[in-house]
Design a protein around this motif. Structure first.
Motif, PDB file in Angstrom:
ATOM      1  N   TRP A  52       8.542   9.520  -2.581  1.00  0.00           N
ATOM      2  CA  TRP A  52       8.414  10.134  -1.260  1.00  0.00           C
ATOM      3  C   TRP A  52       6.971  10.559  -1.005  1.00  0.00           C
ATOM      4  O   TRP A  52       6.273  11.015  -1.919  1.00  0.00           O
ATOM      5  N   CYS A  96       1.714   4.522   5.966  1.00  0.00           N
ATOM      6  CA  CYS A  96       2.043   5.059   4.646  1.00  0.00           C
ATOM      7  C   CYS A  96       1.360   4.171   3.610  1.00  0.00           C
ATOM      8  O   CYS A  96       1.771   3.022   3.406  1.00  0.00           O
ATOM      9  N   TYR A 137       8.544  11.159   6.961  1.00  0.00           N
ATOM     10  CA  TYR A 137       8.291  10.835   5.566  1.00  0.00           C
ATOM     11  C   TYR A 137       8.495   9.342   5.343  1.00  0.00           C
ATOM     12  O   TYR A 137       9.435   8.748   5.867  1.00  0.00           O
ATOM     13  N   GLY A 180       4.720  13.752   3.914  1.00  0.00           N
ATOM     14  CA  GLY A 180       5.135  13.932   5.298  1.00  0.00           C
ATOM     15  C   GLY A 180       3.978  14.096   6.258  1.00  0.00           C
ATOM     16  O   GLY A 180       2.886  14.536   5.874  1.00  0.00           O
TER      17      GLY A 180
END
Length: 123
Positions: free
Chosen positions: A114, A22, A97, A117
């Motif tokens: 966020w 991420c 996520y 995903g």
């Protein structure tokens, strides 16, 4: 604005491994690493669940279903949150996520940011 972009999802056979990343951007100055970060997943037909998180001091916690198989970590230099997933099971299938809070401790934290995903499919 803070942006989180996940990568590394895919299809794998049961017992296999995947590593999710991420990439974070938009954090002011050197503030990345000062806040709680976490990984969540949403399986088909189920509610989103928290699976791993990390406080700003590096303390980690895991959901019961992934404990001992998944490892959350951060590469602060690259501003990247990682999730190493081993011994994958079909029930690990879902959209994963990453999320970021605006407080250093994850206990009770609200996740403000966020990613979009990434799909993980285990067969």
């Amino acid at each position: 604005d803070v942006q989180l972009v996940e990568s590394g999802g895919g299809s794998v056979q049961a017992g296999g491994s995947l590593r999710l990343s991420c990439a974070a951007s938009g954090y002011a100055g050197n503030s990345y690493g000062s806040y709680c970060m976490g990984w969540f997943r949403q399986a088909p037909g189920k509610e989103r669940e928290a699976i791993a998180d990390m406080d700003s001091d590096g303390s980690t916690s895991y959901g019961g279903s992934v404990k001992g198989r998944f490892t959350i970590s951060e590469d602060y230099a690259k501003k990247t949150l990682l999730l190493q997933m081993n011994s994958l099971k079909p029930e690990d299938t879902g959209i994963y996520y990453c999320a970021g809070a605006t407080v250093p401790r994850c206990a009770g934290a609200y996740f403000t940011y966020w990613g979009q995903g990434t799909q993980v499919t285990v067969s």
